[in-house]
Each structure stands twice: as C-alpha cells, then as structure tokens.
Scaffold this active site. Sequence first.
Site, PDB file in Angstrom:
ATOM      1  N   HIS A 465      32.600  40.533  36.399  1.00  0.00           N
ATOM      2  CA  HIS A 465      32.133  41.052  38.028  1.00  0.00           C
ATOM      3  C   HIS A 465      33.049  40.332  38.725  1.00  0.00           C
ATOM      4  O   HIS A 465      33.229  40.658  39.839  1.00  0.00           O
ATOM      5  CB  HIS A 465      30.016  40.606  38.230  1.00  0.00           C
ATOM      6  CG  HIS A 465      29.532  41.632  39.732  1.00  0.00           C
ATOM      7  ND1 HIS A 465      29.451  43.264  39.377  1.00  0.00           N
ATOM      8  CD2 HIS A 465      30.093  40.876  40.549  1.00  0.00           C
ATOM      9  CE1 HIS A 465      29.748  43.545  40.033  1.00  0.00           C
ATOM     10  NE2 HIS A 465      29.592  42.597  40.665  1.00  0.00           N
ATOM     11  N   GLU A 466      32.423  39.047  39.612  1.00  0.00           N
ATOM     12  CA  GLU A 466      32.938  38.734  40.807  1.00  0.00           C
ATOM     13  C   GLU A 466      34.881  38.155  40.176  1.00  0.00           C
ATOM     14  O   GLU A 466      35.336  38.145  41.340  1.00  0.00           O
ATOM     15  CB  GLU A 466      32.535  36.990  40.887  1.00  0.00           C
ATOM     16  CG  GLU A 466      30.776  37.128  41.595  1.00  0.00           C
ATOM     17  CD  GLU A 466      30.542  37.700  42.372  1.00  0.00           C
ATOM     18  OE1 GLU A 466      31.013  38.315  43.213  1.00  0.00           O
ATOM     19  OE2 GLU A 466      29.435  38.643  42.053  1.00  0.00           O
ATOM     20  N   HIS A 469      36.404  41.120  41.832  1.00  0.00           N
ATOM     21  CA  HIS A 469      36.140  41.738  42.994  1.00  0.00           C
ATOM     22  C   HIS A 469      37.695  40.841  43.003  1.00  0.00           C
ATOM     23  O   HIS A 469      38.781  41.245  43.931  1.00  0.00           O
ATOM     24  CB  HIS A 469      35.757  40.673  43.330  1.00  0.00           C
ATOM     25  CG  HIS A 469      34.431  41.823  43.274  1.00  0.00           C
ATOM     26  ND1 HIS A 469      34.317  43.080  44.639  1.00  0.00           N
ATOM     27  CD2 HIS A 469      32.851  41.479  43.232  1.00  0.00           C
ATOM     28  CE1 HIS A 469      32.681  43.920  44.135  1.00  0.00           C
ATOM     29  NE2 HIS A 469      31.834  42.466  43.828  1.00  0.00           N
ATOM     30  N   HIS A 472      40.776  42.207  42.742  1.00  0.00           N
ATOM     31  CA  HIS A 472      41.293  43.216  43.296  1.00  0.00           C
ATOM     32  C   HIS A 472      41.900  42.679  44.441  1.00  0.00           C
ATOM     33  O   HIS A 472      42.309  42.626  45.348  1.00  0.00           O
ATOM     34  CB  HIS A 472      40.162  44.069  43.396  1.00  0.00           C
ATOM     35  CG  HIS A 472      39.863  45.372  44.196  1.00  0.00           C
ATOM     36  ND1 HIS A 472      38.678  45.969  45.111  1.00  0.00           N
ATOM     37  CD2 HIS A 472      41.143  45.920  44.342  1.00  0.00           C
ATOM     38  CE1 HIS A 472      39.035  47.099  44.729  1.00  0.00           C
ATOM     39  NE2 HIS A 472      40.513  47.115  45.093  1.00  0.00           N
TER      40      HIS A 472
END
Length: 673
Positions: A465-466, A469, A472
Amino acid sequence: MNNPLLSTAALPAFASIKPEHIAPAITQLLCETRAALATATSDATPADYDALSATLGVATERIGASWGAVGHLNAVANTPELREAYNAMLPAVTEFFTELGADEKLYAKYKAIAAAPNASKLSAPRQQALKLWLRDFVLSGAELQGEAKARFAAIQERSAELGQQFSEHVLDATDGYAYYATAEELQGVPADAVSAALEAAKAEGKEGHKLTLHFPCYLPVMQYASNRELRARLYRAYVTRASELGDKPELDNSAIIEELLRLRHEEAALLGFANFAEAAMVAKMADSPTQVLDFLRDLSRRARPFAEKDLAELREFAAKELGLSDLQPWDSAYASEKLKEARYAFSDQEVRQYFTVPRVLAGLFDIIERLFNVKISEQQAEVWHESVKFYQLVRNGVLVGQFYLDLYARPGKRPGAWMDEVRSRWARPDGAQQTPVAQLVCNFSSPVGDKPALLSHDDVTTLFHEFGHGLHHLLTQVDELGVSGISGVEWDAVELPSQFMENFCWEWEVIQQLTSHVDSGAALPRELFDKMTAAKNFQSGLQTLRQIEFSVFDMRLHAEVGSEAAVQALLDEVRAEVAVMAAPAFNRSQHSFSHIFAGGYSAGYYSYKWAELLSADAWSAFEVEGVFNAACGQRYLQNVLEVGGSRPAMESFKAFRGREPNIDALLRHQGMS
Ligand SMILES: [Zn+2]
C-alpha cells in the site's frame, strides 16, 4: 554555525540535524520566504509564471524541504529535545502558511497570470497548477469582501476550536471510563490483554483488571470475552461516549455537532454554494453529492443480499454453537470471531513464517522493475537510524527517484505506516532537474537474533500500500511543482495507486515469489493461501453496509441544510435504509465520529469506498492481461502514475481503462458478485 537545515544539498543531512539547529534555520528561512513573498507580489515583479516560480516558488520549496526534514525526524526519531524545538517553531510556520494561502496581493498576481493573453500558451501542467491555486484561494474566502470576509474568518476560527473540543471530549470520555473486572469475568480474553489490564489496575493501586474504552483493550474484550454482561456493559459505554447518555455530561458533543453543522452550511453559503457538501466536492473527483449518494445506494443494494446472508449465518451459528438465540450488537464481534475460527482454522503466526523481509522486498522490487521498467538498487545516504535503508530508481541510466525505507518499530517512532515526500519532481527555475525523493515508513517487528524479520500478511499488504503512494510520487514525469506526483491529486483519488498495489498480495502467482519459509525455504502452500483468501471476504457484505451507513449519514448531514436540527432522526433514517441489524436506541456513534467532526473527512467519508472501486477496476485490467504484463504496466504508468495531479483523476482513469470506472470488479473482489 554550519547549520545542516540551511544546506542546499540534494538530500537532507538527517544524521547531522540537531534540535539546536531548528530555531535558527527555520527563523532565517521564514524571514527569507517573507522577503520573497514581498518581492513576488511587488509591482516590480511581472505577473508571470516563471517570475513567481523563481522568487516565491524557490523560497517556499526550500523552507518546505527544511521544515519537512524536521517534521520527519519528529515523527521517526523523536526525543524530548527535538519535540520541544519542533513545537517551539510550529506556530510560526503554521501562521506563515495560513497567511500565504490568503494573501490578497498574491491572489491578485495569480489572477493576473491567468487573465493574461498568453495564459493559454502555458503548458497543460502549468495551467492545471494555476487553476488549483486559484481554486484554493477562492475556497479560502479570497473573493469575499467586508463583512462576509470577516464572518468567513470567524467561522474558520470557531470551527477549528469546535473540532478540537470535539476530539478532546472523545479522548477524555475514552480515557475517563474504567471498569475493574474480576479474572472470572475475563474468561476467554487473550492472556496479554488480561495481564495488561491487571497491570493497569495495579498501577493505580486498585483490585482487579482495569478495562478501558481504548481499542487495544475494548476490542479483545468484545471479540473474546464469553461473559455477555461484560460485553454489554462495555458496548454501551463505548457507543455512548461523549453523548448525553454518557456518564459525564460535561463531555457531551451534541451542541458541538449542531453548531459545527450550522457553521459549515453558513460557510458554504458565503462562498455561493447550496450546502457544505457541494463546496466539499470542488476539490474531489466525484462531481456532486447526488453522484456520491447514487454510488453508495447502488453499492448498498448489491451488498444487501450478502449482508443478509452473513447475518443469517451468524445468527444460526450463535444460536446453535454459543447458545445466543437473540443475537445483540454486543454479541456480534464475539460470535463472528468464533465463527471465523470454526471456518478458517489457520493462525497469523503460521503465515508469518513464510514472509521474510528480504524475500518480500526482493519480490516487490521485482514487480516494480518488471512493470515500470526501472532498476532499484541500494545506495548510501545519511539516515536517522542504522536500520533505515536508502534506494534509487534508475531507468535507462537516468535517475528517476530515490527513497528511504524505515521498516521497524522502535521507541521514539510514531506508530502506523505512511509515505511522505522529502522532495518533489521539479524543473527548477535555474534549469536544474530535481528528482523526487520519498520516505516510506512502517512499524513492523524487528528481526530477532540472526533470523530475518517476519511479516504478517497484513504487514505485507501495508508495505505494498505505502509503496503504491511512493510510486505515485516517485515515477511522475510532471515537472511542475504543485501537480507533480501526488500533489494536486483529488482527495478521493489519492488512494487509488496505494490500494491498487495491495491487490498483488492476493495473487497466487505473486505470493509464490514473495514467500520462502524462514527455516525450510518452501513457498507458501496453496492450501494455506486458499484459506487466507476465503477468510479475506468473511462478512464482506456486513462490513460494506457498515461503511455505507457512515458514508450516507456523513453525505446527507452535509448536503441537507438544516440537518443540525435533527441529527439523530437523520441517522435513524439512514440506519433504517441501510443496516440489516438494528442499532439499539441508545447508540450514539455520531458523538465520537471524529473523522467528520474533527478530521478532514466531512462530506468525504465515502472516499474509502470510492477509491476501492477505482483501484479494483484498475486492477481488473491486470487480471485480464496478466499481473506481470509489461504492456499493461506501461499503460498504467503513463496514464495514471506519471501524470500525477496534472489533470483530473477521471481523465487519467479513462485514459488507462478506456472507459469510466464501474463497480463490477469491486463486487467480485469482495465475493459479492
Ligand atoms: Zn494510503
């Protein structure tokens, strides 16, 4: 004094920054940034994008990076001295950026740039950055005059105060409750929770076990205590916190909720919107409150049969196996836990043995390298703790970005997991190309002895998940500060890339690459993986409806002017529409709904489900084309990750998927299709 916080080197000198550097450096940088603001807004500076970047842009980026480094250290390497130095400068920094966001001369300058004849010749990312700046000025009340302006400012101030009071009441009500249970009452509760409660009572010189409403204490009791009266007692205390039914009337949030809602609608009216929700939609991907409510109701309708089935199964199990023939809200966590154990017998501990940190990282990096055509390698840099690693991403010999990886929990480190920007991609006004740097932080258990650290499957999902980010932020090709990477991305679309990455953790093909038993080296067995997958969607119907209930309540509260007069009635109506299990009449969960009354989620709670839909639908392209399909990876890279906030998220999604998002993949992933 040689102050590392004033260094203009590419990376912060994390190991050299000391608390005594903070006040002198930040004071000097604030002073320089104020001077830059004065220059940028003076008549001598033309209303020109480049001129503003070269003055104010450079100065705000510099103080942002320096203050960011201090903030990072405060979060990951806290000491009393550092905290004191950080808190001493916090008000001045906050005040400056608040003023900057409402500076009338600066607003006029931006308006002049946008109105100039050559504005249409600005690059698309610059036009978007300009649009977002102007939008934020307007939402901060920059267009208001005279009395309206003063009233707007007063509302802002009062709302901040009320939000703070709201969360203090919730915290005090949570802290203030205690029930001292006997060992017998705690039958079934895990030993570590029991001994923690025993210690807590002892520390106060009290008999028994101190139970509080803090989650690490409340949850194990609700999940495991076989004593029904105890569960009912704690449940009631929990759902009446900070309400008129709580045991401390001075902590009642009722009046605060009413005043906040009234002020929010008034604020929206001042800005020319019909209601607060309309105003809140401006910076979001969703178009309107109606669109959001339609989405939620559609999902609710589809999830309902599954929720009804979940509940019927739970009721049957509770009656047959637990002797609970009239399942109550304080029984559901307990009965669910028992049902889950009966159905999917496997332990977290068993799964952990297969996920070693070196293996998981190697597998994760391999996915990133294959899909996004980069090479990841470890590099040397100054770090804040010996366990922190530093890596670079390179494509065809060109540096794309760098990241710090801080995986393990330790004293002085804030709990949780997050990605933070250290630096953003930017074609600097002096011609230098700045590449992005990220910080990825988790709080996993450290390695013990000479064995590698082991991760639970939840931990692995968090790590992915991290990294979503992080990618991105790191893979952006946008050169404009303000819309590069995650900057400028709509609030309800930010979690798309992060939730997208989680999907890899549920693919058999990927799991085989991520696992290697700590002793035997064997990959995770298929049988265990199948159990994990089945458990993943346990009660997904019930959970979906619960999220929808909160989301619809939040959206209607903020979309219906006058809602403050009948908050409870509105909640009852929403529950009657959405929930399959009736809440007791004394349930006042709205009084501790800090997300919407003291956090940034007002008219935004739906974002959780919204982003889930987007990420599930984006993932479904990989399900069709193959999870390691490089062509699909390239399309996702170019259309979603690289463009950052330089265009609306809906455009990016459509460019990748070739159509608007739809709900099918979300339903399928949660076993509801
Ligand atoms: Zn996230």
